[in-house]
Design a protein around this motif. Structure first.
Motif, PDB file in Angstrom:
ATOM      1  N   TYR A   1       5.177   2.739   0.573  1.00  0.00           N
ATOM      2  CA  TYR A   1       3.908   3.435   0.385  1.00  0.00           C
ATOM      3  C   TYR A   1       3.809   4.142  -0.964  1.00  0.00           C
ATOM      4  CZ  TYR A   1      -0.344   5.871   1.751  1.00  0.00           C
ATOM      5  OH  TYR A   1      -1.645   6.322   1.817  1.00  0.00           O
ATOM      6  N   GLY A   2       4.939   4.286  -1.652  1.00  0.00           N
ATOM      7  CA  GLY A   2       4.903   4.977  -2.938  1.00  0.00           C
ATOM      8  C   GLY A   2       4.087   4.221  -3.975  1.00  0.00           C
ATOM      9  N   LYS A   3       3.667   4.930  -5.000  1.00  0.00           N
ATOM     10  CA  LYS A   3       2.887   4.297  -6.068  1.00  0.00           C
ATOM     11  C   LYS A   3       3.476   4.581  -7.452  1.00  0.00           C
ATOM     12  CE  LYS A   3      -0.430   8.154  -6.248  1.00  0.00           C
ATOM     13  NZ  LYS A   3      -1.858   8.520  -6.221  1.00  0.00           N
ATOM     14  N   GLY A   4       4.700   5.125  -7.469  1.00  0.00           N
ATOM     15  CA  GLY A   4       5.304   5.455  -8.752  1.00  0.00           C
ATOM     16  C   GLY A   4       6.002   4.288  -9.414  1.00  0.00           C
ATOM     17  N   VAL A   5       6.731   3.501  -8.632  1.00  0.00           N
ATOM     18  CA  VAL A   5       7.531   2.408  -9.195  1.00  0.00           C
ATOM     19  C   VAL A   5       7.260   1.119  -8.432  1.00  0.00           C
ATOM     20  CG1 VAL A   5       9.872   1.591  -9.670  1.00  0.00           C
ATOM     21  CG2 VAL A   5       9.350   4.028  -9.862  1.00  0.00           C
ATOM     22  N   ARG A   6       6.947   0.062  -9.153  1.00  0.00           N
ATOM     23  CA  ARG A   6       6.753  -1.240  -8.534  1.00  0.00           C
ATOM     24  C   ARG A   6       8.130  -1.827  -8.206  1.00  0.00           C
ATOM     25  NH1 ARG A   6       2.134  -4.121  -8.871  1.00  0.00           N
ATOM     26  NH2 ARG A   6       1.497  -2.800 -10.627  1.00  0.00           N
ATOM     27  N   VAL A   7       8.354  -2.188  -6.954  1.00  0.00           N
ATOM     28  CA  VAL A   7       9.649  -2.683  -6.505  1.00  0.00           C
ATOM     29  C   VAL A   7       9.611  -4.203  -6.397  1.00  0.00           C
ATOM     30  CG1 VAL A   7      11.416  -2.565  -4.712  1.00  0.00           C
ATOM     31  CG2 VAL A   7      10.026  -0.544  -5.222  1.00  0.00           C
TER      32      VAL A   7
ATOM     33  N   LEU B   1      30.068  10.469  -3.153  1.00  0.00           N
ATOM     34  CA  LEU B   1      29.716  11.633  -3.974  1.00  0.00           C
ATOM     35  C   LEU B   1      28.451  12.297  -3.447  1.00  0.00           C
ATOM     36  CD1 LEU B   1      30.531  13.185  -6.578  1.00  0.00           C
ATOM     37  CD2 LEU B   1      28.891  11.751  -7.807  1.00  0.00           C
ATOM     38  N   CYS B   2      27.497  11.488  -2.992  1.00  0.00           N
ATOM     39  CA  CYS B   2      26.234  12.025  -2.493  1.00  0.00           C
ATOM     40  C   CYS B   2      26.419  12.858  -1.226  1.00  0.00           C
ATOM     41  CB  CYS B   2      25.244  10.890  -2.226  1.00  0.00           C
ATOM     42  SG  CYS B   2      24.516  10.187  -3.720  1.00  0.00           S
ATOM     43  N   GLU B   3      27.525  12.638  -0.519  1.00  0.00           N
ATOM     44  CA  GLU B   3      27.766  13.411   0.699  1.00  0.00           C
ATOM     45  C   GLU B   3      27.938  14.898   0.406  1.00  0.00           C
ATOM     46  OE1 GLU B   3      29.868  10.823   4.103  1.00  0.00           O
ATOM     47  OE2 GLU B   3      31.172  11.204   2.374  1.00  0.00           O
ATOM     48  N   GLN B   4      28.257  15.244  -0.839  1.00  0.00           N
ATOM     49  CA  GLN B   4      28.468  16.640  -1.209  1.00  0.00           C
ATOM     50  C   GLN B   4      27.149  17.400  -1.394  1.00  0.00           C
ATOM     51  OE1 GLN B   4      31.253  17.103  -4.498  1.00  0.00           O
ATOM     52  NE2 GLN B   4      32.139  15.079  -4.074  1.00  0.00           N
ATOM     53  N   PHE B   5      26.044  16.671  -1.371  1.00  0.00           N
ATOM     54  CA  PHE B   5      24.741  17.283  -1.633  1.00  0.00           C
ATOM     55  C   PHE B   5      23.835  17.162  -0.408  1.00  0.00           C
ATOM     56  CE2 PHE B   5      26.615  16.071  -5.600  1.00  0.00           C
ATOM     57  CZ  PHE B   5      26.281  17.094  -6.492  1.00  0.00           C
ATOM     58  N   PRO B   6      22.988  18.168  -0.175  1.00  0.00           N
ATOM     59  CA  PRO B   6      22.091  18.108   0.991  1.00  0.00           C
ATOM     60  C   PRO B   6      21.079  16.973   0.854  1.00  0.00           C
ATOM     61  CG  PRO B   6      21.495  19.932  -0.459  1.00  0.00           C
ATOM     62  CD  PRO B   6      22.809  19.410  -0.959  1.00  0.00           C
ATOM     63  N   ASP B   7      20.719  16.402   1.977  1.00  0.00           N
ATOM     64  CA  ASP B   7      19.744  15.315   1.995  1.00  0.00           C
ATOM     65  C   ASP B   7      18.342  15.919   2.047  1.00  0.00           C
ATOM     66  OD1 ASP B   7      18.375  12.975   2.180  1.00  0.00           O
ATOM     67  OD2 ASP B   7      19.069  12.446   4.185  1.00  0.00           O
ATOM     68  N   THR B   8      17.829  16.259   0.879  1.00  0.00           N
ATOM     69  CA  THR B   8      16.515  16.890   0.810  1.00  0.00           C
ATOM     70  C   THR B   8      15.410  15.844   0.862  1.00  0.00           C
ATOM     71  OG1 THR B   8      16.588  16.823  -1.613  1.00  0.00           O
ATOM     72  CG2 THR B   8      17.394  18.820  -0.540  1.00  0.00           C
ATOM     73  N   THR B   9      14.223  16.281   1.191  1.00  0.00           N
ATOM     74  CA  THR B   9      13.077  15.385   1.227  1.00  0.00           C
ATOM     75  C   THR B   9      11.967  15.959   0.358  1.00  0.00           C
ATOM     76  OG1 THR B   9      11.567  14.161   2.674  1.00  0.00           O
ATOM     77  CG2 THR B   9      12.017  16.474   3.246  1.00  0.00           C
ATOM     78  N   SER B  10      10.910  15.216   0.186  1.00  0.00           N
ATOM     79  CA  SER B  10       9.789  15.652  -0.637  1.00  0.00           C
ATOM     80  C   SER B  10       8.493  15.357   0.092  1.00  0.00           C
ATOM     81  CB  SER B  10       9.793  14.913  -1.982  1.00  0.00           C
ATOM     82  OG  SER B  10       9.547  13.527  -1.783  1.00  0.00           O
ATOM     83  N   GLU B  11       7.407  15.883  -0.451  1.00  0.00           N
ATOM     84  CA  GLU B  11       6.106  15.620   0.154  1.00  0.00           C
ATOM     85  C   GLU B  11       5.766  14.140   0.076  1.00  0.00           C
ATOM     86  OE1 GLU B  11       1.657  16.789  -1.119  1.00  0.00           O
ATOM     87  OE2 GLU B  11       2.822  18.502  -0.360  1.00  0.00           O
ATOM     88  N   TYR B  12       6.207  13.488  -1.011  1.00  0.00           N
ATOM     89  CA  TYR B  12       5.950  12.059  -1.168  1.00  0.00           C
ATOM     90  C   TYR B  12       6.678  11.262  -0.083  1.00  0.00           C
ATOM     91  CZ  TYR B  12       4.320  13.528  -5.774  1.00  0.00           C
ATOM     92  OH  TYR B  12       3.653  14.151  -6.790  1.00  0.00           O
ATOM     93  N   ALA B  13       7.933  11.669   0.195  1.00  0.00           N
ATOM     94  CA  ALA B  13       8.706  10.989   1.233  1.00  0.00           C
ATOM     95  C   ALA B  13       8.072  11.216   2.598  1.00  0.00           C
ATOM     96  CB  ALA B  13      10.144  11.483   1.222  1.00  0.00           C
TER      97      ALA B  13
END
Length: 394
Positions: A147-153, A30-42
């Motif tokens: 490197y993210g700080k939003g969610v502890r994995v 399903l995800c193939e139908q959507f563009p693989d966008t990125t963000s400043e965080y990424a």
């Protein structure tokens, strides 16, 4: 370093998205139908990985990285708009962790960084890039920097780490007497290192158990299933399974008793938290559609509230001073917070000059409601809700 991190190809059944496609197999296609966008965080995370890789290659003398090439690449990273001094500090924490494992062995272990790993024996066409692999004695170490700080994995039962371990075991298992797998997720910005140690037999059994699910995901089959794993799904904004899950809140309106039970409170809160995130995703999707010229009935995109900016700060302040305005009026002087000072001084000097002499104290945080899965210990009867949230007692 042949290709930058951002240029590397990605598998349909990527290890980093395994928590999603294992829980919701058809989401992979399903995800193939959507563009693989990125963000400043990424993009910031990608830059941090490149810096960490560079440091590890130098520290461990990996590859043909001479001083000139190291300095050149380092300057390129430091000139990037997303680079910051704290990125240096945080990537040092990750490097220190890796070096701690490497130097714990009397005989130098095998080490490789940013290694492409093939785990297609367990997930069709599956491959990914492991941040660091260390093999010492009978232990295979898989180490991942986040490197993210939003969610502890959590590293416990983490499918990304286990898929990397399966691929690494297949590649190196006949060369080294590996009996134990140790995985670690290092999140320096959250001061978190989450680890798991399992036997090779446990890992292989897990790999066999996910094979049928991976096959379904590759074919785009199986049941859609909404949950926390939707967080990074490209289809999350308009996924019908997700919408039906959250719209099911209406069922609570059919309850007969005048008061809902504590059990219902817990369930409504659980769904409402995720519902708030879904509404935010819907708003972002609708805005993108309106800006692209498509219609979302009942909604439109408008220009938000603007802001004023100096054309030339130095010229503006000079004009004010020349006009007789006191320079002291133009600046606000305030002390740095404890957290800001720690970043400026570095953790070691901060502890030596402020923490150890007792010049700072840690105030307890206000009680906050979190899911039961949160790692922090529960508290009870510490303070009243009235004290926590303010207001006069009547």
């Amino acid at each position: 370093m042949v290709a930058t991190h951002a240029e590397r190809p990605h598998a349909l059944l990527s290890a980093s998205a395994a928590h999603r496609w294992l829980a919701c197999p058809p989401s992979a296609r399903l995800c193939e139908q959507f563009p693989d966008t990125t963000s400043e965080y990424a993009a910031e995370g990608t830059l941090a990985h490149e810096l960490a890789e560079l440091k590890l290659r130098k520290a461990l003398k990996l590859g043909n990285l001479n001083a000139r090439e190291f300095n050149k690449r380092r300057k390129e990273i430091e000139s990037h708009p997303l680079y910051s001094a704290e990125m240096d500090t945080y990537t040092d924490s990750y490097v220190d962790y890796v070096l701690g494992i490497v130097h714990s062995y009397r005989v130098p272990p095998y080490v490789t960084v940013e290694k492409q790993i093939d785990y297609s024996a367990y997930a069709p066409e599956g491959f990914g890039t492991g941040d660091c692999i260390v093999i010492g004695g009978e232990t295979l170490h898989i180490i991942d920097l986040k490197y993210g700080k939003g969610v502890r994995v959590s590293g416990e039962g983490n499918p990304q780490m286990r898929l990397y371990a399966l691929g690494a075991l297949q590649e190196y298992g006949f060369l080294y007497p590996i009996t134990e797998i140790h995985t670690a997720i290092v999140q320096p910005r959250l001061e978190s290192i989450s680890e798991e140690t399992i036997s090779v037999d446990e890992l292989l059994a897990w790999g066999e158990s996910i094979k049928p699910i991976a096959e379904m995901a590759y074919r785009g089959e199986g049941e859609f299933n909404a949950g926390e794993h939707c967080r990074f799904c490209r289809a999350k904004s308009v996924c019908r399974a997700r919408s039906e899950q959250y719209l099911a809140l209406e069922a609570f309106g059919q309850a007969k008793p005048p008061l809902i039970t504590d059990s219902e409170v817990g369930e409504i809160l659980r769904r409402a938290k995720a519902l708030a995130e879904w509404v935010t995703d819907l708003e972002e999707y609708a805005l993108q559609q309106c800006l692209a010229g498509n219609q979302i009935p009942g909604w439109k995109a408008v220009e938000g509230r603007g802001s004023r900016q100096y054309v030339d700060l130095d010229a503006a302040f000079k004009a004010l001073i020349d006009a007789g305005i006191d320079e002291a009026v133009l600046y606000e002087r305030k002390p740095l917070t404890v957290a800001q000072l720690e970043k400026v001084l570095g953790k070691a000097q901060y502890r030596q000059l402020l923490e150890e002499p007792g010049l700072v104290r840690k105030e307890p945080g206000k009680p906050t409601l979190v899911p039961e899965s949160d790692k922090r210990p529960a508290i009870t009867a510490k303070i009243t809700a009235q004290e926590a949230f303010g207001g006069d007692e009547r």
